[in-house]
Design a protein around this motif. Structure first.
Motif, PDB file in Angstrom:
ATOM      1  N   ASP A  16     -17.429  38.250  -8.822  1.00 44.30           N
ATOM      2  CA  ASP A  16     -16.160  37.617  -8.244  1.00 44.30           C
ATOM      3  C   ASP A  16     -16.367  37.747  -6.907  1.00 44.30           C
ATOM      4  N   PRO A  17     -15.853  36.703  -6.270  1.00 46.30           N
ATOM      5  CA  PRO A  17     -15.484  36.601  -4.801  1.00 46.30           C
ATOM      6  C   PRO A  17     -14.641  38.124  -4.199  1.00 46.30           C
ATOM      7  N   GLY A  18     -15.047  38.645  -3.279  1.00 45.91           N
ATOM      8  CA  GLY A  18     -14.276  39.914  -2.847  1.00 45.91           C
ATOM      9  C   GLY A  18     -13.605  39.159  -1.397  1.00 45.91           C
ATOM     10  N   GLU A  19     -12.549  39.647  -1.058  1.00 44.26           N
ATOM     11  CA  GLU A  19     -12.005  39.267   0.088  1.00 44.26           C
ATOM     12  C   GLU A  19     -12.102  40.384   1.428  1.00 44.26           C
TER      13      GLU A  19
ATOM     14  N   VAL B 291     -11.732  42.218   4.831  1.00 42.49           N
ATOM     15  CA  VAL B 291     -11.146  42.361   6.313  1.00 42.49           C
ATOM     16  C   VAL B 291     -12.230  43.090   7.154  1.00 42.49           C
ATOM     17  N   HIS B 292     -12.272  42.839   8.216  1.00 40.39           N
ATOM     18  CA  HIS B 292     -13.300  43.241   9.556  1.00 40.39           C
ATOM     19  C   HIS B 292     -12.299  44.069  10.484  1.00 40.39           C
ATOM     20  N   ARG B 293     -12.957  45.147  10.932  1.00 43.69           N
ATOM     21  CA  ARG B 293     -12.106  45.781  12.135  1.00 43.69           C
ATOM     22  C   ARG B 293     -13.325  46.100  13.165  1.00 43.69           C
ATOM     23  N   ASP B 294     -13.063  45.526  14.518  1.00 47.43           N
ATOM     24  CA  ASP B 294     -13.987  45.788  15.518  1.00 47.43           C
ATOM     25  C   ASP B 294     -15.555  45.239  15.000  1.00 47.43           C
ATOM     26  N   GLY B 295     -15.215  44.159  14.612  1.00 45.80           N
ATOM     27  CA  GLY B 295     -16.597  43.359  14.114  1.00 45.80           C
ATOM     28  C   GLY B 295     -17.341  43.937  12.802  1.00 45.80           C
ATOM     29  N   ILE B 296     -16.876  45.170  12.427  1.00 46.46           N
ATOM     30  CA  ILE B 296     -17.392  45.740  11.138  1.00 46.46           C
ATOM     31  C   ILE B 296     -16.450  45.445   9.811  1.00 46.46           C
ATOM     32  N   LEU B 297     -17.106  45.546   8.869  1.00 42.13           N
ATOM     33  CA  LEU B 297     -16.309  45.343   7.453  1.00 42.13           C
ATOM     34  C   LEU B 297     -15.434  46.533   7.379  1.00 42.13           C
ATOM     35  N   HIS B 298     -14.326  46.275   7.135  1.00 37.95           N
ATOM     36  CA  HIS B 298     -13.326  47.438   6.816  1.00 37.95           C
ATOM     37  C   HIS B 298     -13.051  47.702   5.380  1.00 37.95           C
ATOM     38  N   THR B 299     -12.582  46.493   4.744  1.00 38.15           N
ATOM     39  CA  THR B 299     -12.048  46.565   3.328  1.00 38.15           C
ATOM     40  C   THR B 299     -12.604  45.322   2.755  1.00 38.15           C
ATOM     41  N   THR B 300     -13.107  45.361   1.335  1.00 38.08           N
ATOM     42  CA  THR B 300     -13.336  44.308   0.617  1.00 38.08           C
ATOM     43  C   THR B 300     -12.522  44.274  -0.705  1.00 38.08           C
ATOM     44  N   LYS B 301     -11.495  43.485  -1.303  1.00 36.50           N
ATOM     45  CA  LYS B 301     -10.664  43.349  -2.261  1.00 36.50           C
ATOM     46  C   LYS B 301     -10.867  42.596  -3.232  1.00 36.50           C
ATOM     47  N   VAL B 302     -10.897  42.725  -4.453  1.00 35.44           N
ATOM     48  CA  VAL B 302     -11.355  41.914  -5.767  1.00 35.44           C
ATOM     49  C   VAL B 302     -10.095  41.920  -6.700  1.00 35.44           C
ATOM     50  N   PRO B 303      -9.509  40.837  -7.070  1.00 39.06           N
ATOM     51  CA  PRO B 303     -10.141  39.440  -6.758  1.00 39.06           C
ATOM     52  C   PRO B 303      -9.465  39.104  -5.322  1.00 39.06           C
ATOM     53  N   ALA B 304     -10.336  38.277  -4.703  1.00 44.46           N
ATOM     54  CA  ALA B 304      -9.804  37.405  -3.438  1.00 44.46           C
ATOM     55  C   ALA B 304      -8.633  36.373  -3.816  1.00 44.46           C
ATOM     56  N   ARG B 305      -8.010  36.187  -2.687  1.00 45.15           N
ATOM     57  CA  ARG B 305      -7.003  35.016  -2.824  1.00 45.15           C
ATOM     58  C   ARG B 305      -7.885  33.617  -2.650  1.00 45.15           C
ATOM     59  N   LEU B 306      -8.024  33.082  -3.576  1.00 47.95           N
ATOM     60  CA  LEU B 306      -8.681  31.698  -3.952  1.00 47.95           C
ATOM     61  C   LEU B 306      -8.156  31.056  -4.926  1.00 47.95           C
ATOM     62  N   ASN B 307      -8.018  29.637  -4.647  1.00 51.70           N
ATOM     63  CA  ASN B 307      -7.452  28.759  -5.840  1.00 51.70           C
ATOM     64  C   ASN B 307      -8.485  28.624  -6.827  1.00 51.70           C
ATOM     65  N   ALA B 308      -8.356  27.983  -7.963  1.00 54.00           N
ATOM     66  CA  ALA B 308      -9.405  27.653  -8.792  1.00 54.00           C
ATOM     67  C   ALA B 308     -10.462  26.727  -8.249  1.00 54.00           C
ATOM     68  N   SER B 309     -10.090  25.803  -7.359  1.00 53.59           N
ATOM     69  CA  SER B 309     -11.147  25.019  -7.180  1.00 53.59           C
ATOM     70  C   SER B 309     -12.053  25.686  -6.078  1.00 53.59           C
TER      71      SER B 309
ATOM     72  N   ALA C 269     -26.887  36.915   3.714  1.00 53.92           N
ATOM     73  CA  ALA C 269     -27.701  37.921   4.092  1.00 53.92           C
ATOM     74  C   ALA C 269     -28.568  37.933   2.583  1.00 53.92           C
ATOM     75  N   PRO C 270     -30.104  38.026   2.950  1.00 56.38           N
ATOM     76  CA  PRO C 270     -30.842  38.049   2.066  1.00 56.38           C
ATOM     77  C   PRO C 270     -31.146  39.447   1.217  1.00 56.38           C
ATOM     78  N   ARG C 271     -30.061  40.032   0.823  1.00 60.17           N
ATOM     79  CA  ARG C 271     -30.275  41.408   0.317  1.00 60.17           C
ATOM     80  C   ARG C 271     -28.661  41.841  -0.380  1.00 60.17           C
ATOM     81  N   VAL C 272     -28.737  42.893  -0.717  1.00 55.98           N
ATOM     82  CA  VAL C 272     -27.558  43.566  -1.358  1.00 55.98           C
ATOM     83  C   VAL C 272     -26.698  43.620   0.056  1.00 55.98           C
ATOM     84  N   HIS C 273     -25.145  43.562  -0.129  1.00 52.94           N
ATOM     85  CA  HIS C 273     -24.259  43.412   0.952  1.00 52.94           C
ATOM     86  C   HIS C 273     -23.135  44.249   0.993  1.00 52.94           C
ATOM     87  N   ASN C 274     -22.734  44.660   2.001  1.00 51.16           N
ATOM     88  CA  ASN C 274     -21.644  45.947   2.151  1.00 51.16           C
ATOM     89  C   ASN C 274     -20.246  45.094   1.257  1.00 51.16           C
ATOM     90  N   SER C 275     -20.209  43.866   1.533  1.00 49.18           N
ATOM     91  CA  SER C 275     -18.814  43.446   0.729  1.00 49.18           C
ATOM     92  C   SER C 275     -19.275  43.311  -0.903  1.00 49.18           C
TER      93      SER C 275
END
Lengths: 355, 355
Positions: free
Chosen positions: A207-210, A212-230, A269-275
């Motif tokens: 599932d996509p995660g939402e 939030v960055h702080r100072d250019g670095i990922l701070h939080t990822t939240k699932v589910p993300a705010r996304l409409n169905a399409s 990113a061709p790898r596992v990802h912080n998000s």
């Protein structure tokens, strides 16, 4: 390599940071051994890996010995020197493959690759020198972000241009390195898709995660993300298009800007990802195991999610909160075993199970 | 040790099997390093541990060096020679403590300890020799089970007595070792409670699991177990009584027979337990992390469960099913990295999330 890798085989991992560490643990869960190659001292991954080689990427002998000691090679970061990859590939397969690395090592190639696939990206221009930056600003306008083509991550190698007056200092920030200018995109939020492809071409997305960055670095990822169905469908189709075009094997992270006009691909990113760290406490098969399954030719996990999760990075001194975080119910603590706390350094993360 | 152990500290683990392996991974997740002490070659735990000492428990120098290299010592099995513990304890604290080991290393002490706590156990008698066995059978009757007082596990060192005619062969099976006779208990099923106690005396229990054995080896554990509300309460109270009496620090497994008259304590294990493996995919903090948290003086996880789980052991050739198991949705595969498959050998387990 067409047969699945058997338990007991050894997976080589280039890079010994926290991603290599969590890959090692996932590999062990499936009965694999890991051998980490890392130039730096005391790599976090070595604490949970079966073997460690400490050598620079210029050490051809060490690379050859490493390659001969393993059954397959993967990596935790994309900026591996081409010369090192050439040596390794004489002996053993690298997954994900070279094309994914070539494309993602260079922001210009990456943007062109995505554009050629018909995907929407932010306006961009090649900026090899100061004059080119002036022309690029004329075309794209300001605000914009100047980024080095190579070796940028977590906000490093970037300069913002608010007005054309920022051209000179921004170019100076690049220290002579070739760059690209990216135009400003009006987005409401950023999401990312963590997707995997098997050697047989099967694809599974989490599932996509939402983000939030702080100072250019990922701070939080939240699932589910705010996304409409399409948009949710689009996110999966975009990821699949990229994976298939690269004949990719493994896990890939795709960052997307959510705009009124639809999704815009920020970067891959061709790898596992912080998000994708939230998957450790939200899915039966997490992104690390998914990556190992893919490169080993095992069946992919289906990506289904059994909980809503908020991942929060522990950056630098954030790690001092651990005593309190450990008391929180439904809060899973993940620390990386880094001996020294530095500002901006990723020390760990927590996954809060919220439902 | 009164202060909590800081991330970066090293936890010594006696025993390098699958329990030590999963303890190592849990310790790493909290930022700890592990150092495994194991006499045998190629221990599964060493593949994910920071350091390995290969030496017998009679090697006083190796034990002393090991003890001096770590901040605390724990163990994955209870049959550690007393002499080895004496050496280690000169340098560093052992958790869970010596009393738990003394009690659980000997089936007779264990039964007496439980009985003295007012808990119900199966009828038992001390059987130091053949004559004592005859007397014990007169008192307890048949059927019954004769068990060596020490070093029995997974059905080893046991002989069933269906009738008094079995006395001679059963005693012969003990090969001269002191034993106890246990009377037959009419039970409907077996459950186990995995419980933890912190140095401050806090206690947290996981939901009881229902165990099914095959050929004397645990086959499946299912949560929730079939237990009425009062038995569920009793299970927790029994575990807490044992933990407090031993001033225990760490995770303890308590096996209970469910009978019409209530719960009967079968045996205790002063360590993480096979019947607690389901917690890896059912709880935010699993039994391995819970054990590490307890011995490190960290806050205990609260034991709450977010899913129903069926754990199934992969014994010997069962491990060949892995290719199929990996395809199952909601089935988490855990392999132990053992190079050789042997009949009766625990090769891995799966946790099926059923709700």
């Amino acid at each position: 390599m067409s047969d699945p890798l058997s338990s007991g085989a050894t997976i080589g991992i280039l890079g010994g940071g926290q991603l290599g560490r969590m890959l090692s643990v996932a590999a062990a869960r499936l009965g694999f051994k890991t051998h980490v190659f890392e130039p730096g001292g005391e790599p976090p991954a070595a604490q949970v890996a079966h073997r460690l080689t400490t050598a620079p990427y210029t050490d051809a002998d060490a690379l050859a010995r490493f390659a001969q000691s393993v059954d397959i090679v993967t990596y935790e970061f994309e900026n591996i020197p081409t010369s090192a990859l050439n040596i390794i590939e004489k002996y053993v397969q690298i997954r994900p493959g070279r094309e994914a690395l070539r494309v993602s090592q260079d922001r210009l190639s990456e943007k062109q690759f995505l554009q050629n696939l018909g995907l929407t990206v932010a306006p961009f221009a090649d900026v090899p020198d100061h004059d080119a930056l002036e022309k690029a600003v004329e075309t794209i306008g300001t605000p914009g972000i100047l980024k080095t083509r190579r070796f940028g991550y977590d906000g490093k190698g970037q300069a913002r241009l608010k007005t054309p007056q920022d051209i000179a200092p921004a170019w100076a920030d690049m220290a002579g390195q070739p760059a690209i200018l990216e135009g400003f995109v009006e987005f409401t939020h950023e999401v990312s898709v963590i997707a995997a492809r098997s050697p047989q071409g099967d694809i599974a997305c989490f599932d996509p995660g939402e983000n939030v960055h702080r100072d250019g670095i990922l701070h939080t990822t939240k699932v589910p993300a705010r996304l409409n169905a399409s948009m949710r469908t689009d996110a999966v189709l975009i990821a699949a298009k990229i994976l298939n075009a690269l004949e990719y094997v493994g896990v890939l992270g795709v960052e997307l800007f959510v705009t009124r006009a639809g999704l815009i691909v920020n970067e891959i990113a061709p790898r596992v990802h912080n998000s994708g760290h939230w998957t450790q406490n939200g899915c039966t098969v997490d992104q690390f195991e998914q990556h190992i399954r893919a490169l080993a030719g095992w069946p992919l996990g289906n990506g289904s999610r059994y909980a809503d999760v908020i991942m929060e990075n522990l950056i630098g001194a954030d790690v001092k909160q651990v005593a309190d975080l450990a008391k929180e119910p439904n809060c899973a603590v993940h620390l990386y075993g880094k001996s020294e706390t530095k500002p901006g350094r990723k020390m760990g993360h927590v996954n809060r199970i919220v439902k």
